[in-house]
Every structure is written in structure tokens, then in C-alpha cells.
Design an enzyme around this catalytic site. Structure first.
Site, PDB file in Angstrom:
ATOM      1  N   ASP A  82     -39.563  18.257 -16.050  1.00 22.67           N
ATOM      2  CA  ASP A  82     -40.048  17.687 -17.309  1.00 22.67           C
ATOM      3  C   ASP A  82     -38.972  17.545 -18.369  1.00 22.67           C
ATOM      4  OD1 ASP A  82     -40.090  20.634 -17.612  1.00 22.67           O
ATOM      5  OD2 ASP A  82     -40.935  20.183 -19.580  1.00 22.67           O
ATOM      6  N   ASP A  85     -35.273  22.171 -17.883  1.00 25.35           N
ATOM      7  CA  ASP A  85     -35.465  23.301 -16.972  1.00 25.35           C
ATOM      8  C   ASP A  85     -35.711  22.775 -15.562  1.00 25.35           C
ATOM      9  OD1 ASP A  85     -38.053  22.310 -17.050  1.00 25.35           O
ATOM     10  OD2 ASP A  85     -38.754  23.808 -18.478  1.00 25.35           O
ATOM     11  N   TYR A 233     -47.263  24.129 -21.791  1.00 22.26           N
ATOM     12  CA  TYR A 233     -48.090  22.927 -21.821  1.00 22.26           C
ATOM     13  C   TYR A 233     -49.564  23.271 -21.870  1.00 22.26           C
ATOM     14  CZ  TYR A 233     -43.847  20.301 -21.056  1.00 22.26           C
ATOM     15  OH  TYR A 233     -42.597  19.757 -21.206  1.00 22.26           O
ATOM     16  N   GLU A 476     -33.064  19.169 -26.644  1.00 22.23           N
ATOM     17  CA  GLU A 476     -33.579  19.043 -25.284  1.00 22.23           C
ATOM     18  C   GLU A 476     -34.242  17.682 -25.068  1.00 22.23           C
ATOM     19  OE1 GLU A 476     -35.964  21.747 -22.004  1.00 22.23           O
ATOM     20  OE2 GLU A 476     -36.455  22.022 -24.127  1.00 22.23           O
TER      21      GLU A 476
END
Length: 504
Positions: A82, A85, A233, A476
């Protein structure tokens, strides 16, 4: 002059002043939207999990996660990581696929030579989602232990953290993630309808069965799998919006009357008008209203008129100076800003809706109607969307692009494991969990360019940006930042000059 008229004039004046401040920021130069489009698609190759194909262009990446799902006897290889990571989260991955597909559906003609690579990016996700839904009444929604993964800084090619798999089923419902998965498969079926009819049919058939599961066994996956999916999430908005969203995409893909009836029957129960200023992987309300409004604006279905009203109200909250209760702010440099992390996810998703709705309005010869007598033309919406894209590409106070590899100045120390650690080709020896920490802490630029990655960007209203890995909320990248941007860039690559847009 009556007080009401004075208020209307004051509202109009405030809107005009705010709109001018937003739109007249001096541009650095005409952007190469085609180049940015190509790079925004290329980014997804850097997020790939599984065995990479021979035509992989980001060569610093290698195969990874080749045994995902094997411990449970299922094949869960492939798909996308995603963000920075090495976990595969099904909820944002499905949303990513839905938004990329929507861009291709609405702006397909604008993709030009980049259409095929965009379809490949969608298929890398939908192929995985087909694997994740192969077992009836089950959706595999995550691969990897997020807490163990986030405690390490290692390349995906080296990862040795647990590849735990998580699923929703009748005993552990997850209507939100299942309905979003159904939406992604349905949207994908439209993308491949002409290019690969057999694959398109398989996607639609699976979308129908997955949606039936989501609707029959209702409940949020954040309750069923709380320890695994939260806080990364969690579905904070509830599963009701995803059920409407899934039904809307199935209606668009299948044209079956049952989904039309489902939407109308459940419009109030599932809260179609709730939280209309939100749109992202968690909250689909604004997207539902824009998507369904096309039926009304194209003269196909007055049955959905309430969704058009909701969509207008949402657009009004995004236009500077027009709302008496604004929930969207703009920075001094003109960036749309919402409190929280990874602001660019809001910028790209909301800008996508602005552009999409502006096109629906243009084809219908309509305008956005706002309270207090205000209104806005499709061109005004389109200009706001373009201003956000231009900000990302470098028209901002720092004169830097927030897309890696685009322009002369861009983020060099993004929060991304694979990008920040030497590639396997450059450093064949394994770099373990703790050994990677030295690369995380280093002040040196990342050795591998994740071309096309758009980072979280400024996180407050000052237009400031720390180019530092530790500032993950700003540095990120995520797939769901890029997914709506792909459609935006396609449109503006074909229509870069506002002077050539349709008249107000």
C-alpha cells in the site's frame, strides 16, 4: 437593498476573492502532464508484490512475497504494497483499483499512448483481488502482520516478518472491505470490456457474488479483525457507504435493475447524504453521489435526483468562499488542506471528483447550485482541480514537485523501505530487520528512485515540507494518492490549456 440580497452579494464577492487567490498563484511553467502521467503509472511497478514480469521497468525491485497464502493453502501472491511498508492491505488496494479504473472509464481517450500501461496497473490489482475472493463467502483482506512489519526496516525482497493472512467470512463479517472489493472488480470489468471480454465477464461475475456476500453478512471488518487492521486501516465511517458504493458500481457495470432498486431502497438507511465532504479509501459518500449523479445529468434516471443535490452540496464545500460552513481549507499557496495525515490523498481524491463532476455538468449544460444564491460553472470546478495538480507538480511556494522524478526538485528521502535501502543488485547480501535501521536514519538521499511516487506533502496550512523519512505523514507515498491522480493527469495531458475549455 433587502438584507437577503446584500448577503447574496457578499457571498458572491467572498467567493470571487477566494477563488482569485487560489487560481492566480504564479505558475512556474507549462507542465508536461503526459510525462507526469507516465511516471504516476510507473510508480505502481515499484509497489508490486509477487513474481515480477519480464517487462518490469523499475529494475531495482525484485520478486517478493512468493509464498503469500501458502500456509493456509491459498495463492495470495501478487497485488500491491500500500505504501512504504511490506504489508498488503486489501481495503486500500481495492479502492486503488476502483479509482484507477474510474479514471480509465471517464478519461480513457485522454490516456493516449499510456492507456495500455494504465490497464496493466489495474490488472495487477484485479488479478490479486480475484485470488483473494476465489473461495465463496470469503475475502482475504490482508497479508502480513502490520505491527511486526512496521517494527522492521527491510526490503520486500528480504522480508522475514510473519506473512499472516486475515480474512472475512460469514462468522467474521467485513461488509466494508468486501463491498469495496466488489466495486473494484465491477469497475475493472468495464475497463476490460473491450480489451479482454472474457476477463471482463469473470470480473463482473465475481463482483456480483462478492457483493452478495458483503450485503448478506453485514458488519465492519474493523470489529471482526480489529487487532490486525487497526489503526492502519480501520473503517471509521462504517460499512454502509461501501454497500452503496458497491451497488453503484455494479449498476454501472451490469445495468441490472436490481442494483438500481437497491440504491434507492437503501439511500436513506445507508446514509447517502452523510459526510459529503469526505472521499477516500475509508469514506465513499461523496464518490457515491458524484458517480450516481451522472445518471441524472445524462437524462437517464430522474429517480436519483437526490444524489445530484448531494453532489452539488459537496462541490460547494470545496469551492473557496462559497460555503457558510466550510470544512475544507486552502493553504496560502493554494493547496487544498484537511487536518490529518497524508494530505495529498485528500488533494488527489477530491480533485478527481471535481474534474469528473465538471465533465458530467458540461455534457448536461448544467451548473453547481449552492445555497444563498451562489453557483459555479463546470470550468470553475475544473480550474480548482487543475490548480491542485499544478501544485503537486511544482507550482507552490517551495517550487518543488511532490512527485518523485518529476521536475528539477522533488523529495529525495521518502519514507519507503525499498527505495531507501540499496537494491539487491547493488547489495546482494541480505539486509535484515535491524540492519535496515541505519538506512532509515541516514540523512543521505534514497538510493533508488521510486519514480512517480507522490508523497503525503505539506501537513499543515503553511505549505512547509520536511524531506525526511521519519516524517512519514509528509514523506510516505501511497497507492491511493496516485490512483485518482492518474485520471487527472490523463485529462490535463489532453486538455492542458484552460483557454480552450468550454465557455462558462
Amino acid at each position: 437593498m433587502p438584507a437577503a440580497s446584500l448577503r447574496v452579494e457578499a457571498t458572491a464577492a467572498a467567493m470571487a476573492a477566494a477563488m482569485l487567490a487560489l487560481l492566480l498563484w504564479p505558475a512556474a511553467a507549462q507542465h508536461d502532464y503526459g510525462d507526469a502521467l507516465h511516471k504516476s503509472i510507473l510508480f505502481f511497478e515499484g509497489q508490486r508484490s509477487g513474481r515480477l514480469p519480464p517487462d518490469q521497468r523499475l529494475r531495482w525491485r525484485g520478486d517478493s512475497g512468493l509464498h503469500d497464502g501458502a500456509a493456509a493453502g491459498v495463492d495470495l501472491t501478487g497485488g500491491y504494497y500500500d505504501a512504504g511498508d511490506n504489508v498488503k492491505f486489501g481495503f486500500p488496494m481495492a479502492f486503488t483499483a476502483t479509482l484507477m479504473s474510474w479514471g480509465l472509464i471517464d478519461f480513457g481517450r485522454s490516456f493516449g499512448p499510456h492507456k495500455e500501461e494504465a490497464r496493466k496497473a489495474v490488472r495487477w490489482a484485479t488479478d490479486y483481488l480475484m485470488k483473494a475472493t476465489a473461495k465463496p463467502n470469503t475475502v482475504y483482506v490482508q497479508v502480513g502482520d502490520a505491527f511486526r512489519d512496521h517494527a522492521c526496516w527491510e526490503r520486500p525482497e528480504d522480508m522475514d516478518t510473519p506473512r499472516t493472512i486475515y480474512k472475512v467470512d460469514p462468522s467474521h463479517p467485513g461488509s466494508d472491505v468486501a463491498a469495496e472489493t466488489a466495486a473494484a472488480l465491477a469497475a475493472g470489468s468495464i475497463v476490460f470490456r473491450d480489451a479482454d471480454p472474457a476477463y471482463s465477464k469473470r470480473l463482473l461475475d465475481r463482483a456480483i457474488s462478492v457483493f452478495e456476500f458483503a450485503d448478506r453478512y453485514r458488519g465492519p471488518y474493523s470489529s471482526s479483525l480489529h487487532a490486525a487492521v487497526c489503526p492502519c486501516y480501520c473503517d471509521y465511517s462504517g460499512y454502509q457507504d461501501e454497500l452503496l458504493w458497491g451497488a453503484a458500481w455494479l449498476h454501472k457495470a451490469s445495468r441490472r435493475r436490481e442494483y438500481r432498486e437497491y440504491i434507492k431502497k437503501n439511500e436513506v438507511v445507508l446514509g447517502a447524504s452523510d459526510s459529503i465532504n469526505e472521499f477516500g479509501w475509508d469514506n465513499k459518500h461523496a464518490g457515491i453521489n458524484v458517480l450516481i449523479s451522472k445518471e441524472v445529468l445524462m437524462g437517464k434516471d430522474e429517480y436519483f435526483q437526490s444524489f445530484r443535490v448531494n453532489a452539488d452540496n459537496f462541490m460547494c464545500t470545496l469551492l473557496p468562499g462559497i460555503s457558510n460552513h466550510p470544512q475544507i481549507q486552502y493553504s496560502p499557496g493554494g493547496l487544498l488542506f484537511k487536518v490529518g495525515s497524508s494530505n495529498m490523498q485528500h488533494v488527489t481524491s477530491l480533485s478527481f471528483l471535481l474534474l469528473t463532476y465538471s465533465n458530467y455538468l458540461s455534457h448536461a449544460g448544467a451548473r453547481v447550485m449552492c445555497g444563498g444564491g451562489g453557483s459555479a460553472s463546470p470550468v470553475q470546478l475544473r480550474r480548482v482541480a487543475k490548480r491542485q495538480v499544478d501544485y503537486i507538480l511544482g507550482d507552490n511556494p517551495l517550487r518543488m514537485s511532490y512527485m518523485v522524478g518529476y521536475g528539477a526538485r522533488f523529495p529525495r528521502r521518502i519514507h519507503h523501505r525499498g527505495s531507501s535501502i540499496p537494491s539487491v543488485a547493488a547489495h546482494p547480501a541480505r539486509i535484515g530487520c535491524e540492519a535496515g535501521a541505519a538506512y532509515y536514519a541516514s540523512a543521505a538521499p534514497n538510493p533508488n528512485l521510486l519514480v512517480g511516487a507522490v508523497v503525503g506533502g505539506p501537513s499543515d496550512a503553511t505549505d512547509s515540507f520536511p524531506d525526511a523519512r521519519a516524517a512519514f505523514q509528509q514523506s510516505e507515498p501511497t497507492t491511493y494518492i496516485n490512483a485518482p491522480l492518474v485520471g487527472l493527469l490523463a485529462y490535463f495531458s489532453a486538455h492542458p490549456n484552460p483557454a480552450e475549455w468550454a465557455d462558462d
